[in-house]
Design a protein around this motif. Sequence first.
Motif, mmCIF file in Angstrom:
data_model
loop_
_atom_site.group_PDB
_atom_site.id
_atom_site.type_symbol
_atom_site.label_atom_id
_atom_site.label_comp_id
_atom_site.label_asym_id
_atom_site.label_seq_id
_atom_site.Cartn_x
_atom_site.Cartn_y
_atom_site.Cartn_z
ATOM 1 N N THR A 224 0.851 -1.189 0.000
ATOM 2 C CA THR A 224 0.000 0.000 0.000
ATOM 3 C C THR A 224 0.885 1.236 0.000
ATOM 4 O O THR A 224 1.845 1.308 0.776
ATOM 5 N N THR A 225 0.577 2.176 -0.849
ATOM 6 C CA THR A 225 1.332 3.422 -0.868
ATOM 7 C C THR A 225 0.912 4.307 0.301
ATOM 8 O O THR A 225 -0.078 4.027 0.989
ATOM 9 N N ARG A 226 1.662 5.369 0.497
ATOM 10 C CA ARG A 226 1.295 6.305 1.565
ATOM 11 C C ARG A 226 -0.113 6.867 1.332
ATOM 12 O O ARG A 226 -0.906 6.982 2.260
ATOM 13 N N ARG A 227 -0.407 7.172 0.078
ATOM 14 C CA ARG A 227 -1.738 7.682 -0.231
ATOM 15 C C ARG A 227 -2.787 6.598 -0.010
ATOM 16 O O ARG A 227 -3.887 6.868 0.470
ATOM 17 N N GLY A 228 -2.433 5.358 -0.342
ATOM 18 C CA GLY A 228 -3.359 4.253 -0.132
ATOM 19 C C GLY A 228 -3.726 4.084 1.331
ATOM 20 O O GLY A 228 -4.880 3.775 1.659
ATOM 21 N N LYS A 229 -2.761 4.290 2.217
ATOM 22 C CA LYS A 229 -3.049 4.201 3.645
ATOM 23 C C LYS A 229 -4.027 5.282 4.078
ATOM 24 O O LYS A 229 -4.926 5.045 4.903
ATOM 25 N N GLN A 230 -3.856 6.483 3.519
ATOM 26 C CA GLN A 230 -4.773 7.576 3.858
ATOM 27 C C GLN A 230 -6.197 7.267 3.426
ATOM 28 O O GLN A 230 -7.160 7.704 4.065
ATOM 29 N N LEU A 231 -6.325 6.483 2.343
ATOM 30 C CA LEU A 231 -7.637 6.167 1.788
ATOM 31 C C LEU A 231 -8.197 4.842 2.297
ATOM 32 O O LEU A 231 -9.285 4.443 1.884
ATOM 33 N N SER A 232 -7.466 4.158 3.184
ATOM 34 C CA SER A 232 -7.868 2.822 3.677
ATOM 35 C C SER A 232 -8.049 1.844 2.516
ATOM 36 O O SER A 232 -8.910 0.957 2.543
ATOM 37 N N ALA A 233 -7.206 2.009 1.497
ATOM 38 C CA ALA A 233 -7.352 1.203 0.284
ATOM 39 C C ALA A 233 -7.049 -0.268 0.525
ATOM 40 O O ALA A 233 -7.707 -1.152 -0.034
ATOM 41 N N HIS A 234 -6.056 -0.550 1.355
ATOM 42 C CA HIS A 234 -5.686 -1.945 1.605
ATOM 43 C C HIS A 234 -6.819 -2.692 2.302
ATOM 44 O O HIS A 234 -7.138 -3.836 1.959
ATOM 45 N N THR A 235 -7.428 -2.044 3.265
ATOM 46 C CA THR A 235 -8.544 -2.660 3.991
ATOM 47 C C THR A 235 -9.695 -2.976 3.045
ATOM 48 O O THR A 235 -10.243 -4.081 3.040
ATOM 49 N N LEU A 236 -10.060 -1.991 2.236
ATOM 50 C CA LEU A 236 -11.149 -2.188 1.283
ATOM 51 C C LEU A 236 -10.806 -3.291 0.290
ATOM 52 O O LEU A 236 -11.640 -4.160 -0.013
ATOM 53 N N LEU A 237 -9.580 -3.281 -0.214
ATOM 54 C CA LEU A 237 -9.185 -4.250 -1.231
ATOM 55 C C LEU A 237 -9.192 -5.672 -0.678
ATOM 56 O O LEU A 237 -9.675 -6.602 -1.342
ATOM 57 N N LEU A 238 -8.688 -5.850 0.530
ATOM 58 C CA LEU A 238 -8.676 -7.192 1.118
ATOM 59 C C LEU A 238 -10.096 -7.680 1.369
ATOM 60 O O LEU A 238 -10.409 -8.857 1.130
ATOM 61 N N TRP A 239 -10.956 -6.810 1.854
ATOM 62 C CA TRP A 239 -12.347 -7.204 2.093
ATOM 63 C C TRP A 239 -13.026 -7.630 0.801
ATOM 64 O O TRP A 239 -13.683 -8.683 0.745
ATOM 65 N N GLU A 240 -12.866 -6.843 -0.247
ATOM 66 C CA GLU A 240 -13.517 -7.168 -1.517
ATOM 67 C C GLU A 240 -12.903 -8.423 -2.142
ATOM 68 O O GLU A 240 -13.608 -9.243 -2.734
ATOM 69 N N ALA A 241 -11.592 -8.600 -1.997
ATOM 70 C CA ALA A 241 -10.952 -9.800 -2.523
ATOM 71 C C ALA A 241 -11.457 -11.038 -1.793
ATOM 72 O O ALA A 241 -11.770 -12.064 -2.419
#
Length: 305
Positions: free
Chosen positions: A222-239
């Motif tokens: 996850t990039t720094r911006r991805g962390k700000q957007l909670s992108a990893h959490t969302l991506l893992l949940w959807e995966a």
Amino acid sequence: MFDSTPDPDMPAAATARPKPRPLQQSPEFARALMACGQDPLMLGGMLVLHRRLPAGLRLAMVNRADLRDPAPLMAALREHGLGRTPLILSPDAPAPHLARLGAVLLVTPAYAALWDLTRDPDQRRAALHQKWRNRLKHGEAQILRLTRQNLPHDVRHWLFQADAKQQSARGYRSWPIGLTLAYARENKGQAKLFQAFEGKDPVAAILILSHGSTATYHIAHTTRRGKQLSAHTLLLWEAASWLATKGICQLDLGLINTEDAAGLARFKLGTGARLHRLGGTWGLWPPLGRLLRPLALLDRRLMAG
């Protein structure tokens, strides 16, 4: 929630839901190893790696195997001329009885996080830890585009480059890129790359390897911006939600290290995954088994204390 990127379905075998089997004991892993020039053996129903050391001595390794009853493995090793070969055994569950064979515990047991995907989505969401659920809600509120595709055969893919830098910075080693690409090539449709984009910029990615009714969280960044957007959490949940629709019953999130990677440990366990105790790493040289048995039993008592 994934976009409409063309993507073959998971292999039909994934819907049969056989007993979960760790990645290291799967036929898919064996195929990847053979594609990289290795010669794994299937003995006693277990995947055995073997190699010849510089001095000519052979060494056999069995990782994440069910060793509640090691007798079939020992018999199969003898039948294949490996009865006197030094062994490194890493059971998938505690196996203190190995000490009776003369095995010596080399590394104490670690823990893995296993996420049950058989429950319905509402049950899985209710099982999330509150902070994890809040991050998921935050991610869902962002304008992110999620994609799913088979892993491209590209050693220069940004996820590989980011993971290499992360390994160097944190001082750990993962699979060689060639082995990961071989897994994708030899097991069509079973190396899925999930990515989150803000506009055209990738902000998070997860590579998941499926094997039978189980899947393994293999590489993520996850990039720094991805962390700000909670992108990893969302991506893992959807995966995970997508994997569940394909008959995957368990997602192995990997080892839990609360000392060196406490944040990652909290992230994995925040999914509601259960802690699974592994069996440690044992050394066994069958010809010396009887001689080492007293030492092994003493070592076992000291480790337990």
